[in-house]
Design a protein around this motif. Structure first.
Motif, PDB file in Angstrom:
ATOM      1  N   VAL A 139      43.313  42.732  41.163  1.00  0.00           N
ATOM      2  CA  VAL A 139      42.290  42.260  40.226  1.00  0.00           C
ATOM      3  C   VAL A 139      41.089  41.713  41.001  1.00  0.00           C
ATOM      4  N   PHE A 140      41.369  40.903  42.013  1.00  0.00           N
ATOM      5  CA  PHE A 140      40.312  40.363  42.852  1.00  0.00           C
ATOM      6  C   PHE A 140      39.576  41.484  43.581  1.00  0.00           C
ATOM      7  N   GLY A 141      40.323  42.479  44.066  1.00  0.00           N
ATOM      8  CA  GLY A 141      39.711  43.616  44.755  1.00  0.00           C
ATOM      9  C   GLY A 141      38.831  44.439  43.836  1.00  0.00           C
ATOM     10  N   ALA A 142      39.265  44.652  42.601  1.00  0.00           N
ATOM     11  CA  ALA A 142      38.450  45.403  41.651  1.00  0.00           C
ATOM     12  C   ALA A 142      37.149  44.663  41.355  1.00  0.00           C
ATOM     13  N   PHE A 143      37.230  43.352  41.222  1.00  0.00           N
ATOM     14  CA  PHE A 143      36.017  42.561  41.005  1.00  0.00           C
ATOM     15  C   PHE A 143      35.058  42.711  42.184  1.00  0.00           C
ATOM     16  N   LEU A 144      35.578  42.600  43.401  1.00  0.00           N
ATOM     17  CA  LEU A 144      34.721  42.714  44.577  1.00  0.00           C
ATOM     18  C   LEU A 144      34.139  44.112  44.732  1.00  0.00           C
ATOM     19  N   LEU A 145      34.909  45.149  44.373  1.00  0.00           N
ATOM     20  CA  LEU A 145      34.400  46.515  44.493  1.00  0.00           C
ATOM     21  C   LEU A 145      33.338  46.822  43.438  1.00  0.00           C
ATOM     22  N   LEU A 146      33.388  46.156  42.304  1.00  0.00           N
ATOM     23  CA  LEU A 146      32.382  46.368  41.266  1.00  0.00           C
ATOM     24  C   LEU A 146      31.170  45.458  41.422  1.00  0.00           C
ATOM     25  N   LEU A 147      31.237  44.496  42.294  1.00  0.00           N
ATOM     26  CA  LEU A 147      30.169  43.524  42.483  1.00  0.00           C
ATOM     27  C   LEU A 147      28.823  44.142  42.879  1.00  0.00           C
ATOM     28  N   PRO A 148      28.764  45.159  43.742  1.00  0.00           N
ATOM     29  CA  PRO A 148      27.450  45.711  44.100  1.00  0.00           C
ATOM     30  C   PRO A 148      26.671  46.280  42.906  1.00  0.00           C
ATOM     31  N   MET A 149      27.340  46.647  41.839  1.00  0.00           N
ATOM     32  CA  MET A 149      26.609  47.141  40.671  1.00  0.00           C
ATOM     33  C   MET A 149      25.810  46.034  40.000  1.00  0.00           C
ATOM     34  N   LEU A 150      26.180  44.778  40.219  1.00  0.00           N
ATOM     35  CA  LEU A 150      25.464  43.661  39.617  1.00  0.00           C
ATOM     36  C   LEU A 150      24.235  43.252  40.418  1.00  0.00           C
ATOM     37  N   TRP A 151      24.153  43.693  41.664  1.00  0.00           N
ATOM     38  CA  TRP A 151      23.012  43.336  42.502  1.00  0.00           C
ATOM     39  C   TRP A 151      21.822  44.192  42.100  1.00  0.00           C
ATOM     40  N   VAL A 173      35.044  45.196  52.121  1.00  0.00           N
ATOM     41  CA  VAL A 173      35.970  44.725  51.081  1.00  0.00           C
ATOM     42  C   VAL A 173      37.265  45.518  51.154  1.00  0.00           C
ATOM     43  N   TRP A 174      37.149  46.817  51.294  1.00  0.00           N
ATOM     44  CA  TRP A 174      38.324  47.686  51.380  1.00  0.00           C
ATOM     45  C   TRP A 174      39.191  47.294  52.585  1.00  0.00           C
ATOM     46  N   ALA A 175      38.560  47.097  53.745  1.00  0.00           N
ATOM     47  CA  ALA A 175      39.301  46.713  54.945  1.00  0.00           C
ATOM     48  C   ALA A 175      39.911  45.316  54.778  1.00  0.00           C
ATOM     49  N   GLY A 176      39.188  44.407  54.145  1.00  0.00           N
ATOM     50  CA  GLY A 176      39.713  43.067  53.916  1.00  0.00           C
ATOM     51  C   GLY A 176      40.917  43.071  52.992  1.00  0.00           C
ATOM     52  N   LEU A 177      40.884  43.899  51.947  1.00  0.00           N
ATOM     53  CA  LEU A 177      42.030  44.000  51.039  1.00  0.00           C
ATOM     54  C   LEU A 177      43.257  44.553  51.755  1.00  0.00           C
ATOM     55  N   ILE A 178      43.036  45.513  52.630  1.00  0.00           N
ATOM     56  CA  ILE A 178      44.146  46.056  53.414  1.00  0.00           C
ATOM     57  C   ILE A 178      44.730  44.979  54.329  1.00  0.00           C
ATOM     58  N   ALA A 179      43.856  44.194  54.964  1.00  0.00           N
ATOM     59  CA  ALA A 179      44.323  43.141  55.870  1.00  0.00           C
ATOM     60  C   ALA A 179      45.113  42.074  55.114  1.00  0.00           C
ATOM     61  N   VAL A 180      44.638  41.664  53.950  1.00  0.00           N
ATOM     62  CA  VAL A 180      45.342  40.643  53.175  1.00  0.00           C
ATOM     63  C   VAL A 180      46.690  41.184  52.692  1.00  0.00           C
ATOM     64  N   ALA A 181      46.715  42.436  52.244  1.00  0.00           N
ATOM     65  CA  ALA A 181      47.977  43.032  51.798  1.00  0.00           C
ATOM     66  C   ALA A 181      48.965  43.142  52.957  1.00  0.00           C
ATOM     67  N   ARG A 182      48.443  43.447  54.148  1.00  0.00           N
ATOM     68  CA  ARG A 182      49.326  43.541  55.313  1.00  0.00           C
ATOM     69  C   ARG A 182      49.895  42.172  55.690  1.00  0.00           C
ATOM     70  N   LEU A 183      49.105  41.115  55.500  1.00  0.00           N
ATOM     71  CA  LEU A 183      49.604  39.773  55.790  1.00  0.00           C
ATOM     72  C   LEU A 183      50.636  39.318  54.757  1.00  0.00           C
ATOM     73  N   LEU A 184      50.472  39.726  53.517  1.00  0.00           N
ATOM     74  CA  LEU A 184      51.400  39.313  52.462  1.00  0.00           C
ATOM     75  C   LEU A 184      52.699  40.119  52.449  1.00  0.00           C
ATOM     76  N   ALA A 185      52.648  41.364  52.874  1.00  0.00           N
ATOM     77  CA  ALA A 185      53.790  42.268  52.732  1.00  0.00           C
ATOM     78  C   ALA A 185      55.070  41.803  53.422  1.00  0.00           C
ATOM     79  N   PRO A 186      55.044  41.353  54.676  1.00  0.00           N
ATOM     80  CA  PRO A 186      56.317  40.953  55.307  1.00  0.00           C
ATOM     81  C   PRO A 186      57.020  39.807  54.593  1.00  0.00           C
ATOM     82  N   SER A 187      56.265  38.873  54.078  1.00  0.00           N
ATOM     83  CA  SER A 187      56.907  37.748  53.405  1.00  0.00           C
ATOM     84  C   SER A 187      57.443  38.138  52.035  1.00  0.00           C
TER      85      SER A 187
END
Length: 89
Positions: free
Chosen positions: A29-41, A61-75
């Protein structure tokens, strides 16, 4: 009526695990918001849209979402260990 035998507070490990599960559920949900954000600029009057900076933002944003998902996945995949002296009846 109060339930007997249930602890008032959760143990630290299950509580943190549940919060990480909540974070993993909110990540798309947070990622979708960030990916749609440039349309508001809106670009300034008389200028065209700068697609280079928008593309760079989307890539970061795409790379950041991948990094956060990678940090959350092991736990999230780790088994939930119970303490031997825990309050689980």
């Amino acid at each position: 009526m109060k339930r007997p035998g249930l602890p008032l507070f959760l143990q630290r490990r299950p509580y943190r695990r549940r919060r990480k599960i909540d974070a993993a559920r909110l990540l798309p949900v947070f990622g979708a918001f960030l990916l749609l954000l440039p349309m508001l600029w809106a670009p300034p009057e008389g200028q065209g849209r700068d697609t280079g900076s928008d593309g760079l933002f989307l890539f970061l944003v795409w790379a950041g979402l991948i990094a956060v998902a990678r940090l959350l996945a092991p736990s999230l995949t780790a088994e939930e260990h119970r303490d031997p002296g825990g309050g689980d009846g």
